[in-house]
Scaffold this motif. Structure first.
Motif, mmCIF file in Angstrom:
data_model
loop_
_atom_site.group_PDB
_atom_site.id
_atom_site.type_symbol
_atom_site.label_atom_id
_atom_site.label_comp_id
_atom_site.label_asym_id
_atom_site.label_seq_id
_atom_site.Cartn_x
_atom_site.Cartn_y
_atom_site.Cartn_z
ATOM 1 N N GLU A 145 8.794 18.445 2.125
ATOM 2 C CA GLU A 145 9.621 19.602 1.694
ATOM 3 C C GLU A 145 9.628 20.484 2.838
ATOM 4 O OE1 GLU A 145 8.392 21.275 -1.918
ATOM 5 O OE2 GLU A 145 8.823 19.580 -3.290
ATOM 6 N N LEU A 146 8.612 21.183 3.421
ATOM 7 C CA LEU A 146 8.586 22.182 4.573
ATOM 8 C C LEU A 146 9.517 21.417 5.636
ATOM 9 C CD1 LEU A 146 5.187 23.570 4.413
ATOM 10 C CD2 LEU A 146 7.296 24.701 3.725
ATOM 11 N N ARG A 147 9.451 20.163 5.846
ATOM 12 C CA ARG A 147 10.172 19.544 6.926
ATOM 13 C C ARG A 147 11.493 19.422 6.653
ATOM 14 N NH1 ARG A 147 10.509 13.267 8.336
ATOM 15 N NH2 ARG A 147 11.332 13.183 10.599
ATOM 16 N N GLU A 148 11.875 19.246 5.479
ATOM 17 C CA GLU A 148 13.212 19.165 5.084
ATOM 18 C C GLU A 148 13.940 20.418 5.039
ATOM 19 O OE1 GLU A 148 12.847 15.354 2.115
ATOM 20 O OE2 GLU A 148 12.777 17.062 1.321
ATOM 21 N N PHE A 149 13.132 21.544 4.586
ATOM 22 C CA PHE A 149 13.688 22.773 4.734
ATOM 23 C C PHE A 149 13.850 23.162 6.167
ATOM 24 C CE2 PHE A 149 12.557 23.842 0.190
ATOM 25 C CZ PHE A 149 13.757 24.582 -0.183
ATOM 26 N N ALA A 150 13.108 22.881 7.077
ATOM 27 C CA ALA A 150 13.187 23.351 8.420
ATOM 28 C C ALA A 150 14.296 22.763 9.243
ATOM 29 C CB ALA A 150 11.857 22.764 9.402
ATOM 30 N N VAL A 151 14.527 21.331 8.887
ATOM 31 C CA VAL A 151 15.800 20.617 9.169
ATOM 32 C C VAL A 151 17.045 21.121 8.678
ATOM 33 C CG1 VAL A 151 16.795 18.382 9.427
ATOM 34 C CG2 VAL A 151 14.453 18.574 10.009
ATOM 35 N N GLY A 152 16.945 21.626 7.267
ATOM 36 C CA GLY A 152 18.012 22.123 6.675
ATOM 37 C C GLY A 152 18.525 23.455 7.161
ATOM 38 N N ARG A 153 17.634 24.444 7.410
ATOM 39 C CA ARG A 153 18.089 25.677 8.313
ATOM 40 C C ARG A 153 18.654 25.160 9.531
ATOM 41 N NH1 ARG A 153 13.988 30.260 6.154
ATOM 42 N NH2 ARG A 153 14.657 30.200 3.839
ATOM 43 N N TRP A 154 18.000 24.426 10.233
ATOM 44 C CA TRP A 154 18.664 24.137 11.599
ATOM 45 C C TRP A 154 20.192 23.806 11.272
ATOM 46 C CZ3 TRP A 154 20.730 19.398 13.203
ATOM 47 C CH2 TRP A 154 21.125 19.445 14.346
ATOM 48 N N ALA A 155 20.222 22.726 10.383
ATOM 49 C CA ALA A 155 21.620 22.161 10.309
ATOM 50 C C ALA A 155 22.589 23.379 9.583
ATOM 51 C CB ALA A 155 21.663 21.029 9.320
ATOM 52 N N SER A 156 22.027 23.977 8.705
ATOM 53 C CA SER A 156 22.939 25.326 8.244
ATOM 54 C C SER A 156 23.479 26.133 9.377
ATOM 55 C CB SER A 156 22.460 25.783 7.117
ATOM 56 O OG SER A 156 21.051 26.606 7.478
ATOM 57 N N ASP A 157 22.448 26.287 10.532
ATOM 58 C CA ASP A 157 22.726 27.330 11.370
ATOM 59 C C ASP A 157 23.770 26.598 12.033
ATOM 60 O OD1 ASP A 157 20.990 29.149 10.633
ATOM 61 O OD2 ASP A 157 19.532 28.497 12.090
ATOM 62 N N ARG A 158 23.896 25.412 12.372
ATOM 63 C CA ARG A 158 24.826 24.787 12.956
ATOM 64 C C ARG A 158 26.105 24.796 12.220
ATOM 65 N NH1 ARG A 158 22.877 21.331 17.632
ATOM 66 N NH2 ARG A 158 25.071 20.736 17.679
ATOM 67 N N ILE A 159 26.247 24.583 10.876
ATOM 68 C CA ILE A 159 27.608 24.759 10.292
ATOM 69 C C ILE A 159 27.782 26.290 10.154
ATOM 70 C CG2 ILE A 159 28.157 24.365 8.027
ATOM 71 C CD1 ILE A 159 26.304 22.057 7.642
ATOM 72 N N ARG A 160 27.017 27.072 10.106
ATOM 73 C CA ARG A 160 27.508 28.481 10.055
ATOM 74 C C ARG A 160 28.263 28.935 11.156
ATOM 75 N NH1 ARG A 160 23.647 34.018 9.592
ATOM 76 N NH2 ARG A 160 25.104 35.306 10.654
ATOM 77 N N ALA A 161 27.731 28.291 12.476
ATOM 78 C CA ALA A 161 28.525 28.583 13.800
ATOM 79 C C ALA A 161 30.073 28.183 13.473
ATOM 80 C CB ALA A 161 28.040 27.874 14.880
ATOM 81 N N GLY A 162 29.956 26.953 12.925
ATOM 82 C CA GLY A 162 31.474 26.451 12.585
ATOM 83 C C GLY A 162 32.191 27.184 11.928
ATOM 84 N N ILE A 163 31.500 27.529 10.477
ATOM 85 C CA ILE A 163 32.261 28.535 9.567
ATOM 86 C C ILE A 163 32.796 29.642 10.369
ATOM 87 C CG2 ILE A 163 31.864 29.870 7.781
ATOM 88 C CD1 ILE A 163 30.138 27.716 6.480
#
Length: 576
Positions: free
Chosen positions: A249-267
């Motif tokens: 779960e911690l690994r998935e959260f870490a990857v999710g936050r990385w991905a969401s940061d990339r998506i946030r830049a696009g937003i």
């Protein structure tokens, strides 16, 4: 005569008409034409524009509202007010009313002087930057408002459904500022929930060539993210706890936050493309990390508004009229989104805002009451927490409705919409409809008719005026410094009265927190200009003085069109 010096930033023709009716009421009482009474002296003065221009510039319904307390026929009261206005006018200069007429059943129709109209119009050219802006009245005079909008989860690009909040929030912030209020624009990123973990699991699945979880995200944007995942995040966990569920779960959260940061830049890039800016970006994680959620729950606990049941922590929302109590902490110890919401309310008010406005989608209807109830329970002003729910946007193409699902990856992005329609046309389209109105958009029709969008009609009027002013300059014709003395009731007077309405339009937009009136006004002004240009020769070397005055009026029209478009975030081209 009303000179420009008498008219501050908030002056409107409507205000002048209201002041004149108030003065007439006071004179009628003082001279015995109307009986003195608290109801009369404390009466609220209301003036509105008649449906037909030939009835005057404004109509007042004061006589109808005073008929019962004064025990007089409405028409008799209206006649007394009209007589009082005539006496004031005969007493000397300084009033704005040219004529006042009592009409059945008891309306008072007012026609303002050309001098009053000219003074308002001249202000447009004297101070173009502030023209149309008004001073807030009443409780809103010094109000500092926080407008939180869009706030889409960073699990995918903005699509046109959740991006409606971008149009509504940005337009609202603009009209509130033009209405004299201080505004802070805020975006809230939900970066702590299960959807972030699901996003991370989806990226990892694509990276590792395994099946995307059932509750994962399947969009092409997820496929594009996977190759860019840093190796340290992509690597499976090591160590004695590597095989535990918690480690995964911690690994998935870490990857999710990385991905969401990339998506946030696009937003953020998409919003910038739309012309939307934010002053503050807040994350859900920060509310937990900085202790605001704990403070909010401590506050509620101290007030006796929390209780434990079945291992969960509940807020007594029913005490404040809700249909059921609400969970803050689940039995497994995890906090709900609502827990973060109440921490967020407390944190916002700690920054000194007088009023909070949330722009939410219609699917958040059930959250409104509990949020406001929690604010009240914490001792905050419930009335200062306002939620505007935007209507649904349904898009169809080739007769079929397009789904809007980030998980399935089937949606139209905001960038796609702007590429198809253009930013100006898209902004106008949303500004001309109420925030809570459901919208059905046929993309094929929208694209086919985009050249006929009313925004182009208004922009063309602005460009045409700019061309006229350039031609006049090339011809050697000067533009008068004032329109004073040039109206005379002809085509100039008709156009000038539309120009002078802009401050009222903005005042109404700020009070109603809507922008349809601004798009309607801009269209009416463009129409009035085209009619004026048809009936009046503006560039006329044989009549230089008349041309100079008409050029001044045309320039005031240009400024009004530009400022109305700027209020909507739409460009005002000099040529088309």
């Amino acid at each position: 005569m009303h000179h420009d010096a008498d008219l501050g930033i908030g002056a409107t023709l409507r205000a002048l008409a209201g002041e004149a009716v108030r003065a007439a009421l006071e004179r009628a009482i003082a001279t015995g034409k109307l009986p003195d009474s608290p109801e009369a002296r404390e009466a609220t003065i209301e003036v509105s524009r008649p449906a037909k221009p030939e009835h005057g510039d404004f109509a007042a319904n004061l006589a109808l509202r005073l008929a019962r307390p004064l025990r007089m026929a409405p028409i008799a009261i209206a006649s007394a007010l009209a007589d009082a206005l005539a006496e004031i006018r005969e007493a000397g200069p300084g009033n704005a009313v040219a004529t006042a007429e009592a009409v059945a059943p008891g309306f008072l129709n007012l026609r303002l002087t050309d001098a009053a109209v000219e003074a308002i119009v001249d202000r447009a050219r004297r101070d173009p930057a502030s023209w149309g802006r008004v001073q807030a009245a009443g409780e809103a005079t010094t109000r500092h408002v926080n407008v939180e909008f869009v706030s889409a989860n960073p699990t995918g690009p903005l699509h046109v459904g959740n991006a409606r909040g971008a149009f509504v929030g940005d337009l609202l912030a603009r009209v509130l500022e033009a209405g004299g209020q201080r505004v802070t624009r805020e975006y809230y990123f939900n970066d702590s929930g299960a959807q972030v973990r699901n996003l991370g699991a989806s990226v990892l699945a694509i990276r590792e060539g395994t099946e995307i979880p059932e509750d994962g995200y399947h969009g092409e944007y997820v496929v594009e993210l996977a190759p860019h995942l840093p190796d340290e995040l992509a690597a499976p966990p090591a160590g004695p706890d590597a095989a535990t569920e918690r480690s995964g779960e911690l690994r998935e959260f870490a990857v999710g936050r990385w991905a969401s940061d990339r998506i946030r830049a696009g937003i953020e890039a998409s919003l910038a493309n739309l012309g939307v800016r934010f002053d503050v970006w807040t994350t859900e994680a920060s509310l937990h990390d900085d202790g605001w959620v704990d403070r909010a729950m401590d506050n509620l606990r101290a007030g006796g508004h929390l209780y434990e049941q079945d291992g969960a922590l509940w807020f007594r929302s029913t005490t404040f009229g809700d249909d059921k109590d609400r969970v803050l902490v689940r039995s497994n110890g995890s906090r709900t989104y609502f827990a973060a919401d109440i921490g967020y309310v407390l944190e916002k008010f700690s920054r000194g805002y007088d009023h909070l406005i949330y722009i939410w989608g219609a699917d958040h209807h059930g959250t409104v009451a509990r949020l406001r109830n929690a604010a009240e329970a914490m001792g905050l002003d419930k009335s200062a927490v306002e939620v505007i729910l935007t209507g649904w946007v349904h898009f169809t193409e080739s007769g079929k409705e397009l789904s809007m699902s980030k998980r399935a990856g089937t949606f139209i992005t905001l960038d796609d919409l702007l590429a198809e329609l253009g930013t100006d046309a898209a902004r106008w389209y949303f500004a001309s409809r109420g925030a809570n109105v459901n919208m059905d958009v046929d993309l094929e029709v929208a694209k086919r008719q985009s050249s006929d969008n009313p925004v182009y009609y208004v922009q063309y009027a602005h460009a045409r005026i700019a061309s006229i002013l350039r031609k006049a300059a090339d011809t050697g014709l000067a533009t008068a410094s004032s329109v004073a003395g040039s109206l005379g009731g002809g085509p100039e007077g008709t156009l000038a009265r539309v120009v002078a309405r802009l401050p009222e339009v903005i005042e109404d937009a700020a009070a109603g927190q809507e922008t349809q009136g601004v798009t309607t006004y801009a269209t009416e002004l463009a129409t009035a200009f085209h009619a004026f240009y048809r009936d009046a020769r503006v560039v006329d070397p044989d009549e230089p003085e008349r041309s100079a005055a008409r050029l001044a009026l045309v320039d005031a029209t240009r400024i009004s069109l530009a400022n109305a478009l700027a209020l909507l975030g739409i460009s005002a081209p000099e040529a088309m």
